[in-house]
Design an enzyme around this catalytic site. Structure first.
Site, PDB file in Angstrom:
ATOM      1  N   HIS A 167       0.843  -1.196   0.000  1.00  0.00           N
ATOM      2  CA  HIS A 167       0.000   0.000   0.000  1.00  0.00           C
ATOM      3  C   HIS A 167       0.878   1.246   0.000  1.00  0.00           C
ATOM      4  O   HIS A 167       2.046   1.190   0.407  1.00  0.00           O
ATOM      5  CB  HIS A 167      -0.854   0.038   1.278  1.00  0.00           C
ATOM      6  CG  HIS A 167      -1.958  -0.978   1.331  1.00  0.00           C
ATOM      7  ND1 HIS A 167      -2.081  -1.882   2.360  1.00  0.00           N
ATOM      8  CD2 HIS A 167      -2.991  -1.215   0.493  1.00  0.00           C
ATOM      9  CE1 HIS A 167      -3.165  -2.636   2.143  1.00  0.00           C
ATOM     10  NE2 HIS A 167      -3.720  -2.260   1.021  1.00  0.00           N
ATOM     11  N   CYS A 254      -2.498   0.175   9.829  1.00  0.00           N
ATOM     12  CA  CYS A 254      -3.586  -0.718   9.414  1.00  0.00           C
ATOM     13  C   CYS A 254      -4.479  -1.140  10.569  1.00  0.00           C
ATOM     14  O   CYS A 254      -5.611  -1.551  10.360  1.00  0.00           O
ATOM     15  CB  CYS A 254      -3.046  -2.007   8.808  1.00  0.00           C
ATOM     16  SG  CYS A 254      -1.446  -1.909   8.089  1.00  0.00           S
TER      17      CYS A 254
HETATM   18  C1  CIR Z   1      -3.614  -7.873   3.410  1.00  0.00           C
HETATM   19  O1  CIR Z   1      -2.824  -8.413   2.618  1.00  0.00           O
HETATM   20  O2  CIR Z   1      -4.618  -7.282   3.027  1.00  0.00           O
HETATM   21  C2  CIR Z   1      -3.332  -7.978   4.886  1.00  0.00           C
HETATM   22  N1  CIR Z   1      -2.700  -9.205   5.183  1.00  0.00           N
HETATM   23  C3  CIR Z   1      -2.481  -6.818   5.347  1.00  0.00           C
HETATM   24  C4  CIR Z   1      -3.162  -5.493   5.213  1.00  0.00           C
HETATM   25  C5  CIR Z   1      -2.347  -4.369   5.711  1.00  0.00           C
HETATM   26  N2  CIR Z   1      -3.079  -3.161   5.655  1.00  0.00           N
HETATM   27  C6  CIR Z   1      -2.541  -1.956   5.517  1.00  0.00           C
HETATM   28  O3  CIR Z   1      -1.347  -1.842   5.304  1.00  0.00           O
HETATM   29  N3  CIR Z   1      -3.350  -0.905   5.529  1.00  0.00           N
END
Ligand code: CIR
Length: 259
Positions: A167, A254
């Protein structure tokens, strides 16, 4: 002020957390340790003056602890996203219910648009919207229009060519007062030229995902050079161990929606 908050929403990791999406080669997370780290994270936000709502774990969605991806909350607008990963798409159903308790109107990203909140970086001058493998052009355009309609300038930036960047906020974090924490690989990109860049050395890239909250910066533990940089700037770094979230490609931002 984009670094001052009174409230936050988080969600406990569930038993299914180990089945979440990941590209990291660090092995499976330890759930008990993840829960402990989550408790400390929530306590830290509370210590910084936030009232935190902690939603119950939702085992139907292994990645649902990463609530940030499901919504964008600015003082002007509440946006429910449409997450880019199919396995995460319906995480928004229960978040919508939680948001409806707190906000009058909700704007929703609709198909074929996709947006992950991790791709949205709110700064004092504009909102940066990252085009990534999760946030597509259609979703980014919907969000940009929605923000501009309520008077928030927004800029779409393409991060798809940067290897290993899940991201936008995996690589940058707004620190307030025009300062941006930036991992070295992104430092020379033109859309960051307006910001006073605080470099995160390549050996400490994971630390680029940090959160400025009410006069402090919560950062990942174990990154001494970036800690020293923040400390020298008087930004009051607070290191937290988030090893069990790093294993699932997640980080500090996150784990909460802050508003
Ligand atoms: C994913 O791959 O969607 C989750 N395992 C990690 C999401 C992390 N989110 C973020 O950086 N905002």
């Amino acid at each position: 002020m984009t670094t001052h908050f009174t409230r936050a929403i988080a969600r406990r990791p569930g038993d299914s957390y180990l089945q979440g999406l990941t590209t990291s080669n660090e092995g499976p997370p330890n759930l008990a340790k993840a829960i402990l780290q989550h408790n400390i994270y929530v306590q830290t936000l509370e210590d910084l003056g936030l009232s935190v709502t902690v939603l119950a774990a939702n085992d139907a969605f292994p990645d649902s602890v990463f609530v940030e991806d499901t919504a964008i909350l600015t003082p002007e607008i509440t946006v429910l996203t449409r997450p880019g990963a199919v396995s995460r798409r319906d995480e928004t159903v229960s978040i919508k219910a939680a948001l409806l308790d707190r906000f009058d109107a909700i704007t929703e990203i609709v198909a074929p648009g996709t947006v992950d909140g991790g791709d949205i970086c709110e700064t004092d001058s504009k909102v940066l919207i990252g085009l990534s493998n999760r946030t597509n052009l259609e979703g980014a355009m919907q969000l940009k229009l929605a923000l501009e309609t309520v008077g928030r300038p927004a800029e779409i930036v393409d991060i798809r060519s940067v290897p290993g960047l899940l991201h936008l906020k995996t690589g940058i974090s707004y620190l307030g007062a025009g300062r941006m924490a930036v991992m070295e690989a992104l430092a020379s990109l033109s859309w960051l030229a307006d910001f006073d860049r605080v470099l995160v050395p390549t050996s400490e890239s994971y630390a680029a995902n940090c959160i400025a909250v009410n006069g402090s910066v919560i950062m990942a533990e174990g990154y001494p050079r970036f800690f020293e940089t923040l400390d020298r700037l008087g930004l009051k770094p607070i290191p937290l161990d988030v090893s069990e979230y790093r294993k699932m490609d997640g980080g500090l931002s996150c784990l909460s929606l802050r508003f």
